[in-house]
Scaffold this active site. Structure first.
Site, PDB file in Angstrom:
ATOM      1  N   CYS A   1     -39.552  47.053   5.302  1.00 15.14           N
ATOM      2  CA  CYS A   1     -39.599  47.245   3.852  1.00 15.14           C
ATOM      3  C   CYS A   1     -38.302  46.674   3.274  1.00 15.14           C
ATOM      4  CB  CYS A   1     -39.744  48.732   3.534  1.00 15.14           C
ATOM      5  SG  CYS A   1     -39.891  49.104   1.783  1.00 15.14           S
TER       6      CYS A   1
ATOM      7  N   CYS B   1     -36.466  25.641  40.811  1.00 14.24           N
ATOM      8  CA  CYS B   1     -36.229  26.786  41.692  1.00 14.24           C
ATOM      9  C   CYS B   1     -36.369  28.088  40.911  1.00 14.24           C
ATOM     10  CB  CYS B   1     -34.833  26.688  42.305  1.00 14.24           C
ATOM     11  SG  CYS B   1     -34.390  28.113  43.326  1.00 14.24           S
TER      12      CYS B   1
END
Length: 312
Positions: A284, A10
């Site tokens: 980084c 569903c």
């Protein structure tokens, strides 16, 4: 922005479930992969369409792999033409794609599910065809009808794909005793190691990078690139849920600090100057915050569940 179409019983519950996942931008429900180009809710048995959810998502926030792992969390992949109490071909399971470039990620997740279950699953993988948007009253059904029928637990969308409970942060005493002086200063005091001379700046072996304080997986080696900045650079984490983001105004700059989820270890910063073809971000990261686990060591180290995704 990308999209995938998912059938899983569903569509009322499945749409509400996916709408709760971070990185999903938009959802709608419709009927897919039937035998003819038109249908409606009353004709599904005749036209053989499946109740389907269109999921539009931001690839920078959530990957197709993650979308599919969330999908498999709430379906029964072995059940044929039935999910929960709903029976019929319209309730079959399926992954319907538009872009063939999605196939490697789809097949990798499907094959991993089959490996874990030890048998072939019933989820069909097909190119999307004959997709019809469902009637208005089906759209956002559970938002409009909070007590309406739902065959799945939509709150499963709030549960992380990687359980933080498996990666508990040690005490400060343990960290001081187990980490190098540099790793302690970087992870616990937000120091920055020297560029170019650190352990992983030039490491490009297959494997994963984990939080040195907890062992929680953070980055795939496949997402590492040579940025020339002097520190390891990644285009994305394994999952964005593994990283916490904070505004950093130190040293007269405005940056976004990144920390690990379970250990709250300082990792580094994320910038928007990464390669555009990789999504435009550059994580980084200090080598001192990481531990590298090579591909051939992952199974023994407890990361075997990530092996299928190393190169996808």
């Amino acid at each position: 922005m990308a999209e995938i179409y998912l059938a899983g019983g569903c569509f009322w519950g499945l749409e509400e479930y996916f709408s709760r996942i971070s990185g999903v931008l938009e959802t709608s429900v419709g009927y897919a992969n039937g035998q003819v180009e038109t249908t409606n809710y009353q004709l599904l048995k005749e036209t053989d369409h499946a109740e389907t959810v269109q999921v539009i998502y931001d690839e920078k926030e959530v990957s197709l792999r993650e979308i599919l792992l969330y999908y498999f969390r709430v379906i029964d992949p072995l059940s044929i033409n039935q999910q929960g109490n709903d029976r019929g071909r319209q309730y079959r399971t399926g992954i319907y794609y538009q872009d063939e470039a999605d196939l490697p990620a789809i097949y990798t997740v499907v094959q991993e599910q089959e490996r874990m279950l030890g048998r072939k699953i019933a989820v069909e993988v097909e190119q999307l065809r004959h997709y019809i948007l469902a009637e208005d009253y089906h759209q956002d059904y559970l938002r409009k009808n909070p007590s309406g029928y739902c065959h799945i637990d939509v709150t499963d969308a709030d549960k992380p794909l990687i359980d933080a409970a498996n990666y508990e942060k040690p005490s400060q005493e343990v960290l001081k005793a187990s980490l190098s002086e540099e790793s302690y200063r970087v992870t616990q005091e937000a120091a920055t190691e020297a560029p170019f001379t650190n352990a992983y700046d030039q490491t490009f072996e297959e494997g994963i990078y984990v939080d040195i304080t907890t062992g929680e997986p953070l980055f795939f080696a496949k997402d590492k690139f040579a940025s020339g900045c002097g520190w390891p650079s990644f285009s994305r984490p394994i999952s964005k849920e593994l990283i916490h983001y904070y505004k950093d105004l130190s040293h007269g700059m405005e940056r976004i600090e990144v920390r690990s989820r379970s250990g709250s270890a300082h990792l580094g910063h994320v910038f928007t100057d990464g390669p555009r073809e990789l999504g435009g971000l550059r994580y980084c990261i200090n080598s001192a915050s990481l531990r590298f686990v090579a591909k051939d060591e992952m199974e023994k180290a407890g990361y075997g569940y990530l092996l299928p995704y190393l190169n996808k």
